[in-house]
Design a protein around this motif. Sequence first.
Motif, PDB file in Angstrom:
ATOM      1  N   TYR A  80     -53.976  62.648  35.524  1.00  0.00           N
ATOM      2  CA  TYR A  80     -53.619  61.449  34.782  1.00  0.00           C
ATOM      3  C   TYR A  80     -52.207  60.992  35.110  1.00  0.00           C
ATOM      4  O   TYR A  80     -51.330  61.806  35.373  1.00  0.00           O
ATOM      5  CB  TYR A  80     -53.688  61.704  33.269  1.00  0.00           C
ATOM      6  N   ASP A  81     -51.990  59.695  35.091  1.00  0.00           N
ATOM      7  CA  ASP A  81     -50.658  59.129  35.110  1.00  0.00           C
ATOM      8  C   ASP A  81     -50.265  58.898  33.660  1.00  0.00           C
ATOM      9  O   ASP A  81     -51.125  58.690  32.801  1.00  0.00           O
ATOM     10  CB  ASP A  81     -50.630  57.791  35.849  1.00  0.00           C
ATOM     11  N   LEU A  82     -48.968  58.949  33.368  1.00  0.00           N
ATOM     12  CA  LEU A  82     -48.506  58.763  32.003  1.00  0.00           C
ATOM     13  C   LEU A  82     -47.650  57.514  31.866  1.00  0.00           C
ATOM     14  O   LEU A  82     -46.827  57.225  32.726  1.00  0.00           O
ATOM     15  CB  LEU A  82     -47.674  59.964  31.546  1.00  0.00           C
ATOM     16  N   VAL A  83     -47.852  56.803  30.790  1.00  0.00           N
ATOM     17  CA  VAL A  83     -46.965  55.732  30.368  1.00  0.00           C
ATOM     18  C   VAL A  83     -46.365  56.207  29.060  1.00  0.00           C
ATOM     19  O   VAL A  83     -47.089  56.538  28.119  1.00  0.00           O
ATOM     20  CB  VAL A  83     -47.721  54.401  30.152  1.00  0.00           C
ATOM     21  N   VAL A  84     -45.042  56.306  29.016  1.00  0.00           N
ATOM     22  CA  VAL A  84     -44.360  56.753  27.811  1.00  0.00           C
ATOM     23  C   VAL A  84     -43.523  55.604  27.273  1.00  0.00           C
ATOM     24  O   VAL A  84     -42.919  54.858  28.033  1.00  0.00           O
ATOM     25  CB  VAL A  84     -43.499  58.011  28.074  1.00  0.00           C
ATOM     26  N   ALA A  85     -43.516  55.449  25.963  1.00  0.00           N
ATOM     27  CA  ALA A  85     -42.809  54.330  25.339  1.00  0.00           C
ATOM     28  C   ALA A  85     -41.914  54.816  24.217  1.00  0.00           C
ATOM     29  O   ALA A  85     -42.266  55.734  23.481  1.00  0.00           O
ATOM     30  CB  ALA A  85     -43.813  53.317  24.797  1.00  0.00           C
ATOM     31  N   ALA A  86     -40.759  54.169  24.096  1.00  0.00           N
ATOM     32  CA  ALA A  86     -39.834  54.407  22.995  1.00  0.00           C
ATOM     33  C   ALA A  86     -38.965  53.171  22.844  1.00  0.00           C
ATOM     34  O   ALA A  86     -38.803  52.394  23.784  1.00  0.00           O
ATOM     35  CB  ALA A  86     -38.972  55.625  23.237  1.00  0.00           C
ATOM     36  N   GLU A  87     -38.396  53.005  21.656  1.00  0.00           N
ATOM     37  CA  GLU A  87     -37.587  51.817  21.423  1.00  0.00           C
ATOM     38  C   GLU A  87     -36.165  51.941  21.947  1.00  0.00           C
ATOM     39  O   GLU A  87     -35.500  50.934  22.148  1.00  0.00           O
ATOM     40  CB  GLU A  87     -37.554  51.484  19.932  1.00  0.00           C
ATOM     41  N   ASP A  88     -35.684  53.156  22.199  1.00  0.00           N
ATOM     42  CA  ASP A  88     -34.308  53.292  22.679  1.00  0.00           C
ATOM     43  C   ASP A  88     -34.280  53.815  24.107  1.00  0.00           C
ATOM     44  O   ASP A  88     -35.300  54.186  24.671  1.00  0.00           O
ATOM     45  CB  ASP A  88     -33.497  54.192  21.749  1.00  0.00           C
ATOM     46  N   ASP A  89     -33.091  53.823  24.691  1.00  0.00           N
ATOM     47  CA  ASP A  89     -32.987  54.213  26.095  1.00  0.00           C
ATOM     48  C   ASP A  89     -33.146  55.716  26.320  1.00  0.00           C
ATOM     49  O   ASP A  89     -33.157  56.176  27.456  1.00  0.00           O
ATOM     50  CB  ASP A  89     -31.688  53.702  26.710  1.00  0.00           C
ATOM     51  N   GLY A  90     -33.338  56.488  25.259  1.00  0.00           N
ATOM     52  CA  GLY A  90     -33.617  57.911  25.399  1.00  0.00           C
ATOM     53  C   GLY A  90     -34.928  58.187  26.118  1.00  0.00           C
ATOM     54  O   GLY A  90     -35.150  59.291  26.597  1.00  0.00           O
ATOM     55  N   ASP A 146     -40.213  48.286  21.499  1.00  0.00           N
ATOM     56  CA  ASP A 146     -40.412  48.587  20.081  1.00  0.00           C
ATOM     57  C   ASP A 146     -41.851  48.225  19.723  1.00  0.00           C
ATOM     58  O   ASP A 146     -42.197  47.051  19.574  1.00  0.00           O
ATOM     59  CB  ASP A 146     -39.427  47.796  19.230  1.00  0.00           C
ATOM     60  N   LEU A 147     -42.698  49.220  19.610  1.00  0.00           N
ATOM     61  CA  LEU A 147     -44.119  48.985  19.358  1.00  0.00           C
ATOM     62  C   LEU A 147     -44.416  48.562  17.922  1.00  0.00           C
ATOM     63  O   LEU A 147     -45.548  48.227  17.603  1.00  0.00           O
ATOM     64  CB  LEU A 147     -44.925  50.236  19.706  1.00  0.00           C
ATOM     65  N   ARG A 148     -43.387  48.544  17.079  1.00  0.00           N
ATOM     66  CA  ARG A 148     -43.583  48.101  15.698  1.00  0.00           C
ATOM     67  C   ARG A 148     -43.615  46.578  15.586  1.00  0.00           C
ATOM     68  O   ARG A 148     -44.010  46.042  14.566  1.00  0.00           O
ATOM     69  CB  ARG A 148     -42.458  48.629  14.809  1.00  0.00           C
ATOM     70  N   THR A 149     -43.210  45.882  16.630  1.00  0.00           N
ATOM     71  CA  THR A 149     -43.167  44.425  16.585  1.00  0.00           C
ATOM     72  C   THR A 149     -44.355  43.833  17.331  1.00  0.00           C
ATOM     73  O   THR A 149     -44.879  44.447  18.267  1.00  0.00           O
ATOM     74  CB  THR A 149     -41.877  43.883  17.217  1.00  0.00           C
ATOM     75  N   LYS A 204     -44.356  41.366  19.438  1.00  0.00           N
ATOM     76  CA  LYS A 204     -43.964  41.147  20.838  1.00  0.00           C
ATOM     77  C   LYS A 204     -43.987  42.454  21.624  1.00  0.00           C
ATOM     78  O   LYS A 204     -44.477  42.505  22.748  1.00  0.00           O
ATOM     79  CB  LYS A 204     -42.564  40.523  20.896  1.00  0.00           C
ATOM     80  N   GLY A 205     -43.470  43.527  21.022  1.00  0.00           N
ATOM     81  CA  GLY A 205     -43.451  44.808  21.712  1.00  0.00           C
ATOM     82  C   GLY A 205     -44.818  45.400  21.912  1.00  0.00           C
ATOM     83  O   GLY A 205     -45.094  46.018  22.916  1.00  0.00           O
ATOM     84  N   SER A 206     -45.711  45.190  20.961  1.00  0.00           N
ATOM     85  CA  SER A 206     -47.042  45.787  21.079  1.00  0.00           C
ATOM     86  C   SER A 206     -47.951  45.055  22.052  1.00  0.00           C
ATOM     87  O   SER A 206     -48.985  45.584  22.446  1.00  0.00           O
ATOM     88  CB  SER A 206     -47.701  45.877  19.715  1.00  0.00           C
ATOM     89  N   THR A 207     -47.587  43.866  22.449  1.00  0.00           N
ATOM     90  CA  THR A 207     -48.402  43.140  23.444  1.00  0.00           C
ATOM     91  C   THR A 207     -47.825  43.236  24.844  1.00  0.00           C
ATOM     92  O   THR A 207     -48.404  42.718  25.781  1.00  0.00           O
ATOM     93  CB  THR A 207     -48.538  41.649  23.067  1.00  0.00           C
ATOM     94  N   ARG A 208     -46.712  43.908  24.967  1.00  0.00           N
ATOM     95  CA  ARG A 208     -46.066  44.031  26.268  1.00  0.00           C
ATOM     96  C   ARG A 208     -46.889  44.862  27.158  1.00  0.00           C
ATOM     97  O   ARG A 208     -47.376  45.456  27.744  1.00  0.00           O
ATOM     98  CB  ARG A 208     -44.676  44.610  26.111  1.00  0.00           C
TER      99      ARG A 208
END
Length: 51
Positions: free
Chosen positions: A11-21, A42-45, A47-51
Amino acid sequence: MHRNPHGENGYDLVVAAEDDGIHAVVGDLAASGVSVQPIQVDLRTPKGSTR
Protein backbone atom coordinates in the motif's frame (compact mmCIF):
# COMPACT_ATOMS: atom_id res chain seq x y z
CA MET A 1 11.62 1.89 14.45
CA HIS A 2 8.23 0.24 14.25
CA ARG A 3 7.10 -2.16 11.56
CA ASN A 4 4.57 -0.88 9.09
CA PRO A 5 2.18 -3.62 7.92
CA HIS A 6 0.69 -1.32 5.26
CA GLY A 7 3.95 -1.07 3.36
CA GLU A 8 4.53 -4.77 3.61
CA ASN A 9 1.25 -5.30 1.76
CA GLY A 10 2.17 -2.93 -1.06
CA TYR A 11 0.00 0.00 0.00
CA ASP A 12 0.93 3.62 -0.50
CA LEU A 13 0.06 5.96 2.36
CA VAL A 14 -1.47 9.41 2.41
CA VAL A 15 -1.06 11.02 5.82
CA ALA A 16 -2.84 14.21 6.83
CA ALA A 17 -2.51 16.69 9.68
CA GLU A 18 -3.36 20.33 10.18
CA ASP A 19 0.12 21.43 11.25
CA ASP A 20 3.56 21.14 9.70
CA GLY A 21 4.44 18.30 12.09
CA ILE A 22 3.05 15.97 9.43
CA HIS A 23 6.33 16.24 7.55
CA ALA A 24 8.29 14.83 10.49
CA VAL A 25 6.63 11.41 10.28
CA VAL A 26 7.18 10.98 6.55
CA GLY A 27 10.85 10.03 6.94
CA ASP A 28 10.07 7.34 9.50
CA LEU A 29 7.34 5.81 7.36
CA ALA A 30 9.32 6.05 4.12
CA ALA A 31 12.30 4.35 5.80
CA SER A 32 10.19 1.22 6.05
CA GLY A 33 9.85 1.14 2.25
CA VAL A 34 6.43 2.77 1.99
CA SER A 35 5.54 5.46 -0.51
CA VAL A 36 4.22 8.33 1.64
CA GLN A 37 2.36 11.47 0.55
CA PRO A 38 1.98 14.04 3.34
CA ILE A 39 -0.87 16.54 3.10
CA GLN A 40 -1.06 19.49 5.47
CA VAL A 41 -4.80 20.13 5.71
CA ASP A 42 -7.44 20.76 8.34
CA LEU A 43 -9.97 17.98 7.79
CA ARG A 44 -12.42 19.62 10.20
CA THR A 45 -13.30 22.26 7.60
CA PRO A 46 -15.39 21.78 4.45
CA LYS A 47 -12.57 23.16 2.30
CA GLY A 48 -9.99 20.88 3.91
CA SER A 49 -12.12 17.77 3.66
CA THR A 50 -12.66 18.19 -0.08
CA ARG A 51 -9.00 18.74 -0.85
